[in-house]
Motif scaffolding. Structure first.
Motif, PDB file in Angstrom:
ATOM      1  N   HIS A 117     -13.291  -2.331   0.971  1.00 37.58           N
ATOM      2  CA  HIS A 117     -12.278  -1.310   1.281  1.00 37.58           C
ATOM      3  C   HIS A 117     -13.076  -0.079   1.735  1.00 37.58           C
ATOM      4  O   HIS A 117     -13.227   0.900   1.009  1.00 37.58           O
ATOM      5  N   SER A 146       0.855  -1.193   0.000  1.00 37.63           N
ATOM      6  CA  SER A 146       0.000   0.000   0.000  1.00 37.63           C
ATOM      7  C   SER A 146       0.888   1.240   0.000  1.00 37.63           C
ATOM      8  O   SER A 146       1.926   1.254   0.661  1.00 37.63           O
ATOM      9  N   THR A 147       0.472   2.234  -0.730  1.00 36.68           N
ATOM     10  CA  THR A 147       1.094   3.555  -0.603  1.00 36.68           C
ATOM     11  C   THR A 147       0.111   4.504   0.088  1.00 36.68           C
ATOM     12  O   THR A 147       0.382   5.033   1.172  1.00 36.68           O
ATOM     13  N   ARG A 148      -1.055   4.705  -0.531  1.00 37.76           N
ATOM     14  CA  ARG A 148      -2.002   5.710  -0.057  1.00 37.76           C
ATOM     15  C   ARG A 148      -2.621   5.346   1.296  1.00 37.76           C
ATOM     16  O   ARG A 148      -2.623   6.154   2.235  1.00 37.76           O
ATOM     17  N   PRO A 200      -8.870   5.272  -7.539  1.00 38.15           N
ATOM     18  CA  PRO A 200      -8.379   5.026  -6.170  1.00 38.15           C
ATOM     19  C   PRO A 200      -6.869   4.922  -6.092  1.00 38.15           C
ATOM     20  O   PRO A 200      -6.293   5.024  -5.009  1.00 38.15           O
ATOM     21  N   GLY A 201      -6.220   4.682  -7.242  1.00 37.00           N
ATOM     22  CA  GLY A 201      -4.789   4.444  -7.254  1.00 37.00           C
ATOM     23  C   GLY A 201      -4.479   3.038  -6.780  1.00 37.00           C
ATOM     24  O   GLY A 201      -5.312   2.419  -6.109  1.00 37.00           O
ATOM     25  N   PRO A 202      -3.329   2.501  -7.084  1.00 38.59           N
ATOM     26  CA  PRO A 202      -2.357   3.073  -8.018  1.00 38.59           C
ATOM     27  C   PRO A 202      -2.869   2.966  -9.459  1.00 38.59           C
ATOM     28  O   PRO A 202      -3.506   1.986  -9.814  1.00 38.59           O
ATOM     29  N   ARG A 246      -4.866  -4.565   6.493  1.00 39.94           N
ATOM     30  CA  ARG A 246      -5.058  -4.939   5.085  1.00 39.94           C
ATOM     31  C   ARG A 246      -4.575  -6.361   4.920  1.00 39.94           C
ATOM     32  O   ARG A 246      -3.476  -6.709   5.377  1.00 39.94           O
TER      33      ARG A 246
HETATM   34  N1   CP Z   1      -6.424   3.022  -3.027  1.00 40.44           N
HETATM   35  C1   CP Z   1      -5.563   2.247  -2.355  1.00 40.44           C
HETATM   36  O1   CP Z   1      -5.968   1.381  -1.569  1.00 40.44           O
HETATM   37  O2   CP Z   1      -4.254   2.516  -2.613  1.00 40.44           O
HETATM   38  P1   CP Z   1      -3.036   1.791  -1.870  1.00 40.44           P
HETATM   39  O3   CP Z   1      -3.031   0.355  -2.352  1.00 40.44           O
HETATM   40  O4   CP Z   1      -1.811   2.557  -2.281  1.00 40.44           O
HETATM   41  O5   CP Z   1      -3.286   1.843  -0.409  1.00 40.44           O
END
Ligand code: CP
Length: 319
Positions: free
Chosen positions: A149, A63-65, A277-279, A115
């Motif tokens: 999520h 995960s980043t965000r 939502p990214g990435p 997560r």
């Molecule tokens: N949108 C999202 O869950 O991004 P990450 O996987 O970077 O947390």
């Protein structure tokens, strides 16, 4: 049977999924988040609402965000934040999830942000804590398998409300890999609960759950038809890590039919907002000209995520 996320007073005990949460709770989270945007944007530095509390980030998937914004949110509420490095933790030696949880509870954890690749892992944790009589410890689902999520769904609702104000007049399209997307499930549940009258899903048959119309959505396989006059376009990431077998001819073919380009976006309303939502996979799900263009609100989504996560954590802590 009582919703396992709510206590006997109907208040949030855990945040595991949007499913089954009443509109009042979703609206309360969005309303609570609004003043926190000042903290998220650093106009106000810190609030003491979680002072003395320990928040454990348990990310068994990358995960980043989500991981970073949960950490920022917890720190701006003055919590102590512990990021467990799963790859160097005893999970790598075979320790079970619940044994890990028991040990972190023994370190006086107050909140877990988790997560996990397995759908239901946060539910398992919440049930285990209840069985142990540890009702003061809260679980927040930061994404479990294909299931849910919820904070992504909530920050997306915050973003839509910020730009469009009234949910009850909107047409919203969700585009891409619906089959593997926990984000899409949470988005659809939140949009429906908040009263959006027109929810469309757009994607190839191979990436569309066969029974998705039971969620109250209209299914489109032609992207231009699906985008016609919508107010909000929510793109999804291709969940390659969850795909088994060849569900797509090629990324280039996917982009041709389901990638968001300026030409396809022109089918939507001129003031439509574009979300992701990214990435992002540029050139596969979305063209850079759109991702960086005037309709995109992809980076504001990230900033709003801090405020929404502050709201969820402060409500769980009863602050
Ligand atoms: N949108 C999202 O869950 O991004 P990450 O996987 O970077 O947390």
């Amino acid at each position: 049977m009582r919703n396992p996320q709510l206590n006997s007073h109907g208040e949030l005990q855990h945040l595991l999924t949007i499913e089954g949460l009443p509109r009042e709770i979703l609206t309360a989270i969005l309303d609570t988040a609004a003043p926190f945007t000042e903290v998220a944007e650093r106009e106000v530095k810190k609030l003491p609402l979680l002072r003395g509390k320990s928040v454990f980030n348990l990310f068994f998937e990358n995960s980043t965000r989500t991981r970073t914004t949960f950490e920022i949110a917890a720190k701006r509420l003055s919590a102590d934040v512990i990021n467990l490095n799963i790859s160097t933790s005893s999970t790598a030696k075979g320790e079970t999830l619940l044994d890990t949880v028991d040990n972190l509870c023994a370190m006086q954890a107050d909140m877990f942000v988790v997560r996990h690749a397995s759908s239901g892992a946060p539910f398992l944790m919440a049930r285990h804590l209840a069985a142990m009589g540890l009702d003061h410890i809260h679980v927040i689902n930061a994404g479990d398998g294909r299931h849910a999520h919820p904070t992504q769904g909530l920050l997306d609702m915050y973003t839509i409300r910020h730009y469009k104000k009234d949910f009850t007049r909107l047409a919203v399209a969700i585009v891409g890999d619906l089959l593997h997307s926990r984000v899409a499930r949470s988005q659809i549940q939140a949009l429906a609960t908040l009263g959006v009258p027109e929810i469309r899903v757009i994607g190839p048959k191979t990436l569309m759950p066969t029974d998705i119309d039971r969620m109250g959505v209209r299914v489109f396989h032609d992207m231009r038809a699906g985008l016609r006059d919508v107010d909000v376009v929510m793109m999804l990431r291709l969940q390659n890590e969850r795909m088994q077998g060849a569900l797509l001819p090629s990324p280039q073919e996917f982009f041709k039919y389901y990638g968001l380009t300026a030409e396809k976006l022109a089918c939507a309303r001129p003031d439509a907002i574009v979300m992701h939502p990214g990435p992002m996979n540029r050139g596969v799900e979305i063209d850079s000209a759109v991702a960086d263009g005037p309709n995109a609100v992809i980076l504001p989504q990230v900033t709003f995520g801090i405020a929404v996560r502050m709201a969820v954590m402060s409500m769980l802590a009863g602050s």
